[in-house]
Design an enzyme around this catalytic site. Structure first.
Site, short mmCIF file in Angstrom:
data_model
loop_
_atom_site.label_atom_id
_atom_site.label_comp_id
_atom_site.label_asym_id
_atom_site.label_seq_id
_atom_site.Cartn_x
_atom_site.Cartn_y
_atom_site.Cartn_z
N ARG A 125 14.86 3.98 -5.83
CA ARG A 125 14.57 2.83 -5.88
C ARG A 125 14.34 2.06 -5.82
O ARG A 125 13.56 2.02 -7.18
CB ARG A 125 13.70 4.32 -4.75
N ASP A 134 11.03 4.69 10.34
CA ASP A 134 10.91 5.76 9.61
C ASP A 134 11.48 6.41 11.02
O ASP A 134 11.60 8.07 10.58
CB ASP A 134 9.89 6.10 9.40
O1 SPQ Z 1 6.32 6.10 0.57
P1 SPQ Z 1 7.74 6.06 1.20
O2 SPQ Z 1 8.34 6.91 0.36
O3 SPQ Z 1 8.29 4.75 0.89
O4 SPQ Z 1 7.47 6.59 3.07
C1 SPQ Z 1 8.80 6.03 3.74
C2 SPQ Z 1 9.12 7.30 4.71
O5 SPQ Z 1 9.14 7.97 5.47
O6 SPQ Z 1 7.81 7.68 4.98
C3 SPQ Z 1 9.72 5.64 3.68
F1 SPQ Z 1 10.81 6.28 3.12
O7 SPQ Z 1 7.33 4.95 4.27
C4 SPQ Z 1 7.06 3.72 4.29
C5 SPQ Z 1 7.93 3.39 5.37
O8 SPQ Z 1 9.38 2.72 5.93
C6 SPQ Z 1 6.17 3.76 4.20
C7 SPQ Z 1 5.94 2.24 4.47
C8 SPQ Z 1 4.16 2.39 4.03
O9 SPQ Z 1 2.93 2.57 4.18
O10 SPQ Z 1 3.46 0.61 4.11
C9 SPQ Z 1 5.99 1.63 5.21
C10 SPQ Z 1 7.98 1.23 5.41
O11 SPQ Z 1 8.09 1.56 4.20
P2 SPQ Z 1 8.74 -0.26 3.28
O12 SPQ Z 1 9.28 -0.76 2.84
O13 SPQ Z 1 9.05 -1.04 4.77
O14 SPQ Z 1 7.62 -1.21 3.25
#
Ligand code: SPQ
Length: 421
Positions: free
Chosen positions: A119, A308
């Site tokens: 990632r 998500d």
């Molecule tokens: O933590 P992770 O793995 O990135 O988890 C995800 C998920 O689906 O649970 C995305 F894969 O959620 C992120 C979300 O997409 C959690 C998050 C946060 O807690 O700040 C923000 C989102 O990601 P981003 O890249 O848009 O900031």
């Protein structure tokens, strides 16, 4: 695993605590002066990875089911970890920690599992390096040399709460103000929690201004249920015949409720009741009943508010009348897996009319679909979305890896099958 099928879904449940708020509770609790108590904490693998990282930096954290006590040591209280930090599968842990680690007076390194190592991290290392951070690597493992930071004015190129939060957390350690301009509003749990802890923070529309503070006040944080977990039951309730599901105490922070707006646009039978607010985070009970759905267009500012939930919203679209277009959702490609590709590939296996586009997908609903052998790609949200999908397929379906639900919803299958009884 063979996916068991239920014939209708009836009843009520509470889903585990919000993942984003749980992570932030531990991180900000660790930086506060004194004891932060978190209730309704999500004891999923991702949030446990966050706890593990802070314990390695000498923060005492007691976990008792969903009650967590963080013995904060102040903004400058973290200690050099004896080994490389391990974030498991958690993008939130990795990216947010970069913001904190950049401004420490010690060096550190962080890595995660195979998915995390794929990632992109440049989205956080780039603005942090403008603040004076020294981070080596664009993918994990990242090697961080603790540095003196200075505030910046940053116009975000993507809508991402993780990038925004990494910059804000680094801003706590910086000299001078940090100003962020968001491109679209992303989830604002960090701003709410920092504000509640007494940080000097101003939010005006898409603009955020943070003045570094020497002290954060510990909090009693009550985490509402995660709307991203509730989403699986919302879709199940809408697409299964003769069904009605109530999900109690779900977080309905407006930066997260895109799925409710989409459900309304699709004509779903959805009600929110008993609205209340706890520590700045609103929550409500959500009831969804069997619905005649119609296709819709999902794009623009809605996307960060439901990013998500898109895999399971795509399931709803398969059973809607007409076409659903999901656009402006390129961010789905850099989640635990490429969720556009994964959804299109897996849904095609059961005969769906679904097409991959550069920034999303087009789904034409209403076909009769058959069971299939599904792959989760090790992605918890894929596993849960496919379990919902399998309920309405003719014949049997299997899932190659059901264990990945532990990332965000360890008791998913128990809760799911309790509704079929
Ligand atoms: O933590 P992770 O793995 O990135 O988890 C995800 C998920 O689906 O649970 C995305 F894969 O959620 C992120 C979300 O997409 C959690 C998050 C946060 O807690 O700040 C923000 C989102 O990601 P981003 O890249 O848009 O900031």
């Amino acid at each position: 695993m063979q996916i068991k099928k239920i014939s209708r879904a009836l009843g009520e449940l509470t889903v585990p605590g919000d993942k984003s708020i749980s992570h932030r509770g531990v991180m900000l609790g660790a930086l506060a002066d004194g004891v932060t108590r978190i209730e309704g904490f999500l004891s999923g693998a991702d949030c446990l990875s966050t706890i593990d990282c802070f314990r390695k930096m000498s923060i005492e954290i007691d976990v008792n089911g969903s009650s967590v006590t963080v013995h904060g040591r102040g903004i400058h209280g973290l200690r050099r970890p004896p080994e490389m930090l391990y974030a498991g599968n958690s993008g939130t842990t990795t990216r947010l920690l970069c913001g904190i680690l950049a401004g420490q007076d010690f060096d550190s390194a962080i890595t995660g599992d195979a998915s995390i190592c794929n990632r992109p991290m440049k989205r956080v290392t780039e603005p942090l390096s403008r603040m004076g951070a020294q981070i080596r690597g664009e993918y994990c493992p990242l090697y961080i040399t603790g540095s003196r930071l200075h505030g910046i004015e940053y116009k975000m190129p993507v809508a991402s709460a993780q990038v925004k939060t990494a910059v804000l957390l680094a801003g706590l350690y910086a000299e001078g103000e940090t100003i962020i301009h968001e491109v679209e509003k992303s989830r604002d749990h960090t701003e709410l929690m920092l504000g509640a802890m007494g940080a000097d923070l101003e939010v005006s529309g898409l603009d955020i201004r943070l003045t570094p503070s020497e002290k954060l006040n510990p909090q009693h944080i009550i985490v509402p249920g995660d709307i991203s977990s509730a989403a699986f039951f919302m879709v199940l309730g809408a697409i299964m015949p003769n069904s009605e599901i109530t999900i109690r105490n779900v977080g309905i922070n407006p930066t997260r409720t895109g799925i409710i707006d989409v459900f309304k646009a699709m004509g779903a039978d959805i009600k929110t009741e008993n609205e209340r607010t706890s520590a700045g985070e609103p929550a409500a009970d959500i009831t969804v009943s069997s619905s005649d759905l119609k296709g819709t267009v999902i794009g623009g500012e809605l996307i960060p508010r439901l990013i998500d939930e898109l895999p399971v919203i795509a399931v709803a679209a398969l059973f809607a009348d007409g076409e659903t277009v999901i656009k402006d959702a390129q961010e789905l490609k850099v989640k635990e897996t490429d969720r556009i590709h994964a959804v299109v590939n897996e849904f095609s296996k059961c005969g769906a009319d679904i097409e991959e586009t550069d920034d999303g997908m087009i789904i034409r609903g209403g076909r009769t679909l058959h069971g299939a052998d599904f792959c989760t790609y090790g992605d918890h949200r894929m596993a849960m979305s496919l379990t919902v999908l399998a309920q309405l397929l003719d014949g049997e379906s299997t899932l190659d890896d059901e264990k990945c639900v532990e990332i965000s919803y360890p008791r998913f299958f128990e809760d799911f099958y309790s509704l079929g009884k």
